[in-house]
Design a protein around this motif. Structure first.
Motif, short mmCIF file in Angstrom:
data_model
loop_
_atom_site.label_atom_id
_atom_site.label_comp_id
_atom_site.label_asym_id
_atom_site.label_seq_id
_atom_site.Cartn_x
_atom_site.Cartn_y
_atom_site.Cartn_z
N SER A 57 -9.49 35.40 -17.97
CA SER A 57 -10.41 34.69 -17.06
C SER A 57 -10.64 33.24 -17.48
N ASN A 58 -10.23 32.89 -18.71
CA ASN A 58 -10.35 31.50 -19.14
C ASN A 58 -9.16 30.67 -18.65
N ALA A 59 -8.23 31.30 -17.95
CA ALA A 59 -7.06 30.58 -17.43
C ALA A 59 -7.36 29.87 -16.12
N TYR A 60 -8.58 30.09 -15.59
CA TYR A 60 -8.97 29.41 -14.35
C TYR A 60 -10.44 29.00 -14.41
N ILE A 61 -10.74 27.90 -13.78
CA ILE A 61 -12.09 27.35 -13.71
C ILE A 61 -12.54 27.42 -12.26
N VAL A 62 -13.69 28.03 -12.00
CA VAL A 62 -14.18 28.21 -10.64
C VAL A 62 -15.28 27.20 -10.33
N ASN A 63 -15.10 26.45 -9.25
CA ASN A 63 -16.11 25.52 -8.78
C ASN A 63 -16.65 26.02 -7.45
N GLU A 64 -17.93 26.36 -7.40
CA GLU A 64 -18.52 26.79 -6.13
C GLU A 64 -19.10 25.58 -5.43
N LEU A 65 -18.52 25.21 -4.30
CA LEU A 65 -18.99 24.09 -3.49
C LEU A 65 -19.85 24.64 -2.35
N THR A 66 -20.61 23.76 -1.73
CA THR A 66 -21.63 24.26 -0.80
C THR A 66 -21.12 24.60 0.59
N ASN A 229 -3.16 35.13 -13.51
CA ASN A 229 -4.39 35.71 -14.07
C ASN A 229 -5.50 35.79 -13.03
N LEU A 230 -5.59 34.79 -12.18
CA LEU A 230 -6.62 34.80 -11.15
C LEU A 230 -6.41 35.96 -10.17
N LEU A 231 -5.18 36.11 -9.70
CA LEU A 231 -4.89 37.19 -8.76
C LEU A 231 -5.12 38.55 -9.41
N LYS A 232 -4.61 38.71 -10.63
CA LYS A 232 -4.76 39.99 -11.35
C LYS A 232 -6.24 40.33 -11.50
N ASN A 233 -7.04 39.36 -11.93
CA ASN A 233 -8.46 39.62 -12.20
C ASN A 233 -9.28 39.74 -10.93
N PHE A 234 -8.88 39.03 -9.88
CA PHE A 234 -9.60 39.16 -8.61
C PHE A 234 -9.51 40.59 -8.10
N TYR A 235 -8.30 41.13 -8.06
CA TYR A 235 -8.11 42.49 -7.55
C TYR A 235 -8.67 43.53 -8.51
N LYS A 236 -8.62 43.23 -9.80
CA LYS A 236 -9.22 44.14 -10.78
C LYS A 236 -10.74 44.20 -10.58
N ALA A 237 -11.35 43.04 -10.35
CA ALA A 237 -12.80 42.98 -10.13
C ALA A 237 -13.17 43.64 -8.80
N ASN A 238 -12.30 43.51 -7.82
CA ASN A 238 -12.53 44.14 -6.52
C ASN A 238 -12.55 45.66 -6.66
N THR A 239 -11.61 46.18 -7.44
CA THR A 239 -11.57 47.63 -7.71
C THR A 239 -12.80 48.06 -8.49
#
Length: 325
Positions: A57-66, A229-239
């Motif tokens: 999860s440290n392989a990507y940085i998430v910025n939440e914009l409004t 890593n983002l795709l793998k973790n996104f679907y892992k978190a979804n499950t």
């Protein structure tokens, strides 16, 4: 004196180590995939992957914009490498010759986008002549057109005004708009806190509205590790969310400042897709065909200047690799 000499050397070593760690951190930040999202509960697994400290999860940085518009601008200007957007918003960027590749289909809205009105407005006749806010560059523009066609009313019967997602709640509270085409947490807050009415939902006509993950094509190979890593973790978190919904909804509620009940209700209007379902939408060019239809419709509505060539903008390569195919 000998002691002082050793202390000075130790200090120098400490300083060198400090600056080395800063340099490594900066390099890590540069190499990490920069991702932008706007408020939409279907995107929450990306935050869960961080909260749950998934490997990679440290392989990507998430910025939440409004707003979605801000995500679009960040992608267009190269401030981020990837983003989560609606298919409609993605087409808008592609029509402006922003070179993007759709690598995953995240979810389908089955009522998550809706027309919400003041408490005293319960039907279309009462809404006529009133101001309706919507974010014109977002998926709301097509949902608005669906509503007008479905109810057989004319846009001239209303005053349509620009209202970006981060402005909608304040405009509604102040009475500057009587209704708003909105989505996600804003819809929940309007309905639950201000007793607003839902006059129309995106699922009413059965029109499919998908959210997708896009990557700037130029970084597909440079940031391969981050994308994977983002795709793998996104679907892992979804499950994980499916299996631990009570705990997951609490985490999401805390992060988004909603109640767990609101989160649960909102997910009832979103069909989350797993990797296999996403791959299925790519197969047979289904998602490409749908995007081409939407692009043509957007051009006819003058939401874009012309329908772009989308033939090279969709690939299931990353999901197939994720599944070991």
């Amino acid at each position: 004196m000998k002691f002082t000499f050793l202390s000075i050397n130790a200090s120098k070593i400490g300083i060198l180590l400090f600056f080395s760690s800063v340099l490594l951190a900066c390099q890590s930040q540069t190499q990490a995939l920069r991702v932008a999202v706007s408020p939409w509960l279907g995107f929450e697994p990306i935050f869960l992957s961080k909260q749950l400290s998934f490997e990679g999860s440290n392989a990507y940085i998430v910025n939440e914009l409004t707003t979605p518009s801000h995500v679009m601008h960040a992608l267009k200007s190269g401030q981020v490498d990837a983003g989560f957007l609606s298919l409609t918003e993605t087409i808008s960027l592609l029509s402006e010759r922003v070179d993007l590749t759709v690598v995953a289909i995240i979810d389908r809205s089955v009522g998550g986008d809706a027309l919400v009105t003041r408490q005293d407005i319960k039907n279309i006749e009462q809404l006529k002549g009133e101001r309706i806010g919507y974010e014109s560059l977002s998926v709301a523009s097509l949902v608005m057109d669906d509503w007008l066609q479905d109810t057989k009313v004319n846009a001239d019967d209303f005053v349509l005004v620009e209202a970006k997602l981060d402005e909608q709640l304040a405009l509604f509270r102040k009475g500057e708009i009587s209704a708003v085409m909105t989505s996600g947490p804003i819809q929940s807050r309007l309905v639950d806190n201000l007793s607003a009415n839902v006059l129309y939902k995106s699922a009413a006509q059965g029109q499919p509205y998908y959210r997708v993950m896009v990557v700037r094509t130029e970084v597909l190979q440079k940031k391969r590790n981050g994308i994977s890593n983002l795709l793998k973790n996104f679907y892992k978190a979804n499950t994980w969310l499916e299996e631990h919904s009570r705990e997951g909804y609490k985490l999401i509620a805390k992060r988004t400042q909603l109640y767990s009940k609101e989160v649960r209700q909102a997910y009832g209007n979103i069909q989350m897709l797993n990797a296999q379902q996403s791959i299925a939408l790519f197969s047979g060019n289904f998602i490409l065909g749908l995007a081409q239809e939407k692009a043509q419709r957007m051009a006819e509505l003058e939401l874009i200047h012309r329908a772009p060539d989308l033939s090279r903008s969709f690939t299931s390569e990353w999901l197939l690799e994720l599944n070991g195919v």
